[in-house]
Scaffold this motif. Sequence first.
Motif, PDB file in Angstrom:
ATOM      1  N   LYS A   1       0.847  -1.364   0.137  1.00  0.00           N
ATOM      2  CA  LYS A   1      -0.040   0.096  -0.019  1.00  0.00           C
ATOM      3  C   LYS A   1       0.640   1.311  -0.084  1.00  0.00           C
ATOM      4  N   ALA A   2       2.005   1.243   0.384  1.00  0.00           N
ATOM      5  CA  ALA A   2       2.706   2.377   0.691  1.00  0.00           C
ATOM      6  C   ALA A   2       3.952   2.609  -0.065  1.00  0.00           C
ATOM      7  N   LEU A   3       4.647   1.421  -0.526  1.00  0.00           N
ATOM      8  CA  LEU A   3       5.866   1.524  -1.164  1.00  0.00           C
ATOM      9  C   LEU A   3       5.715   1.999  -2.796  1.00  0.00           C
ATOM     10  N   PRO A   4       6.506   2.864  -3.156  1.00  0.00           N
ATOM     11  CA  PRO A   4       6.667   3.270  -4.400  1.00  0.00           C
ATOM     12  C   PRO A   4       6.863   2.148  -5.370  1.00  0.00           C
ATOM     13  N   ALA A   5       6.729   2.303  -6.777  1.00  0.00           N
ATOM     14  CA  ALA A   5       6.892   0.993  -7.732  1.00  0.00           C
ATOM     15  C   ALA A   5       8.348   0.619  -7.786  1.00  0.00           C
ATOM     16  N   PRO A   6       8.362  -0.389  -8.181  1.00  0.00           N
ATOM     17  CA  PRO A   6       9.772  -1.073  -8.547  1.00  0.00           C
ATOM     18  C   PRO A   6      10.535  -0.292  -9.530  1.00  0.00           C
ATOM     19  N   GLU A   7      11.783  -0.115  -9.464  1.00  0.00           N
ATOM     20  CA  GLU A   7      12.554   0.643 -10.291  1.00  0.00           C
ATOM     21  C   GLU A   7      12.494   2.352  -9.944  1.00  0.00           C
ATOM     22  N   THR A   8      11.770   2.513  -9.171  1.00  0.00           N
ATOM     23  CA  THR A   8      11.780   4.020  -8.637  1.00  0.00           C
ATOM     24  C   THR A   8      12.942   4.333  -7.896  1.00  0.00           C
ATOM     25  N   ARG A   9      13.741   5.325  -8.134  1.00  0.00           N
ATOM     26  CA  ARG A   9      14.704   5.859  -7.720  1.00  0.00           C
ATOM     27  C   ARG A   9      14.486   6.631  -6.263  1.00  0.00           C
ATOM     28  N   VAL A  10      14.876   6.289  -5.040  1.00  0.00           N
ATOM     29  CA  VAL A  10      14.722   6.516  -3.873  1.00  0.00           C
ATOM     30  C   VAL A  10      16.058   6.843  -3.068  1.00  0.00           C
ATOM     31  N   TYR A  11      15.895   7.073  -1.843  1.00  0.00           N
ATOM     32  CA  TYR A  11      16.987   7.334  -0.882  1.00  0.00           C
ATOM     33  C   TYR A  11      16.724   6.476   0.446  1.00  0.00           C
ATOM     34  N   LEU A  12      17.995   5.886   0.666  1.00  0.00           N
ATOM     35  CA  LEU A  12      17.825   5.531   2.401  1.00  0.00           C
ATOM     36  C   LEU A  12      18.489   6.322   2.990  1.00  0.00           C
ATOM     37  N   ARG A  13      18.035   6.924   4.049  1.00  0.00           N
ATOM     38  CA  ARG A  13      18.553   7.880   5.092  1.00  0.00           C
ATOM     39  C   ARG A  13      18.541   7.371   6.361  1.00  0.00           C
ATOM     40  N   LEU A  14      20.037   7.276   6.722  1.00  0.00           N
ATOM     41  CA  LEU A  14      20.425   6.685   8.232  1.00  0.00           C
ATOM     42  C   LEU A  14      20.643   7.682   9.127  1.00  0.00           C
ATOM     43  N   ARG A  15      20.320   7.709  10.353  1.00  0.00           N
ATOM     44  CA  ARG A  15      20.343   8.522  11.438  1.00  0.00           C
ATOM     45  C   ARG A  15      20.971   7.586  12.508  1.00  0.00           C
ATOM     46  N   PRO A  16      21.664   8.200  13.488  1.00  0.00           N
ATOM     47  CA  PRO A  16      21.939   7.609  14.767  1.00  0.00           C
ATOM     48  C   PRO A  16      20.694   7.285  15.686  1.00  0.00           C
ATOM     49  N   GLY A  17      20.533   6.210  16.017  1.00  0.00           N
ATOM     50  CA  GLY A  17      19.333   5.912  16.778  1.00  0.00           C
ATOM     51  C   GLY A  17      19.378   5.918  18.375  1.00  0.00           C
ATOM     52  N   MET A  18      18.241   5.832  18.802  1.00  0.00           N
ATOM     53  CA  MET A  18      17.951   6.053  20.342  1.00  0.00           C
ATOM     54  C   MET A  18      17.920   4.761  21.071  1.00  0.00           C
ATOM     55  N   GLY A  19      17.500   3.536  20.270  1.00  0.00           N
ATOM     56  CA  GLY A  19      17.053   2.283  20.836  1.00  0.00           C
ATOM     57  C   GLY A  19      16.417   1.711  19.939  1.00  0.00           C
ATOM     58  N   ILE A  20      16.284   0.171  20.203  1.00  0.00           N
ATOM     59  CA  ILE A  20      15.526  -0.738  19.560  1.00  0.00           C
ATOM     60  C   ILE A  20      14.048  -1.156  19.877  1.00  0.00           C
ATOM     61  N   GLY A  21      13.270  -1.193  19.119  1.00  0.00           N
ATOM     62  CA  GLY A  21      11.746  -1.459  19.162  1.00  0.00           C
ATOM     63  C   GLY A  21      11.213  -2.866  19.599  1.00  0.00           C
ATOM     64  N   LEU A  22      12.048  -3.957  19.048  1.00  0.00           N
ATOM     65  CA  LEU A  22      11.584  -5.230  19.343  1.00  0.00           C
ATOM     66  C   LEU A  22      11.554  -5.631  20.598  1.00  0.00           C
ATOM     67  N   THR A  23      10.494  -6.279  21.009  1.00  0.00           N
ATOM     68  CA  THR A  23      10.314  -7.009  22.395  1.00  0.00           C
ATOM     69  C   THR A  23      11.320  -8.207  22.431  1.00  0.00           C
ATOM     70  N   SER A  24      11.663  -8.399  23.675  1.00  0.00           N
ATOM     71  CA  SER A  24      12.670  -9.638  23.989  1.00  0.00           C
ATOM     72  C   SER A  24      11.875 -10.865  23.346  1.00  0.00           C
ATOM     73  N   LYS A  25      10.532 -10.924  23.393  1.00  0.00           N
ATOM     74  CA  LYS A  25       9.981 -12.196  22.785  1.00  0.00           C
ATOM     75  C   LYS A  25      10.156 -12.452  21.196  1.00  0.00           C
ATOM     76  N   GLN A  26      10.074 -11.149  20.603  1.00  0.00           N
ATOM     77  CA  GLN A  26      10.225 -11.156  19.115  1.00  0.00           C
ATOM     78  C   GLN A  26      11.766 -11.401  18.611  1.00  0.00           C
ATOM     79  N   SER A  27      12.605 -11.140  19.640  1.00  0.00           N
ATOM     80  CA  SER A  27      13.998 -11.229  19.079  1.00  0.00           C
ATOM     81  C   SER A  27      14.464 -12.548  19.681  1.00  0.00           C
ATOM     82  N   GLU A  28      13.634 -13.315  20.219  1.00  0.00           N
ATOM     83  CA  GLU A  28      14.076 -14.918  20.511  1.00  0.00           C
ATOM     84  C   GLU A  28      14.173 -16.009  19.397  1.00  0.00           C
TER      85      GLU A  28
END
Length: 241
Positions: free
Chosen positions: A210-237
Amino acid sequence: MFRAGLALVASAATNAGSEPVKLPGIEVDPVGRCVTVESTVCLRKGTLELVACGKGGKVHESLVSIEARPLHLHTALLLLGLKPGNPAIMERVGGEEERWRHLPPSGDPVEVFLTWKEKSGEAVERPVSDFIVRVRDGANRESAREERLPTHTFLFAGSRLVDNESGPRTYLADREENLISLATFGDELLCLPGVYSRDNQALLWEINTKALPAPETRVYLRLRPGMGIGLTSKQSEQKKK
């Protein structure tokens, strides 16, 4: 090869000041504290092992691909002051009885966004979690509640260096091109906490069409220093099979 990348970091850090640092396909903004990477949308549907891969990597199971060299992306993150850790690997432990132990993934947190311009010229920036949802059972697919990836923050694992029979050591992300992973490969540049199987039957995530632009669309990844991880311990097991 890896030492050359570190030399580039030292040189750029010395000379850049507040000016953006440009590497092929990458721009580092020291003031805005972000790294922007030229990318291309790979898919519009299907299960995912990766958020991003190299142009010669697993484009059939990745959200986007990039043409930039993985070592240069590693360098760009170092320029933001981020510290790499390691992917999930098996580590040899010495002593009277030599053995192996599991080493969990580690590294500074990095927030990952996707940005592009609409036809109207409007700039859009959204967390990559907007484009990734949990795989739903086939029988109940239409009625199942859509569950998005609960985090857009990954660990700066930093891939690995491996010995060659001759010549310099190889930076694995340059060879394997696994850049930002959802499944565990042990050589990725950025990863989720925990260990996740890459067997087809165990893949957890697919594309939110529903949200992603069409294949072959030129986009940019943007990476920023993060504050933490949102996965729960159960999901990371969930362990790699």
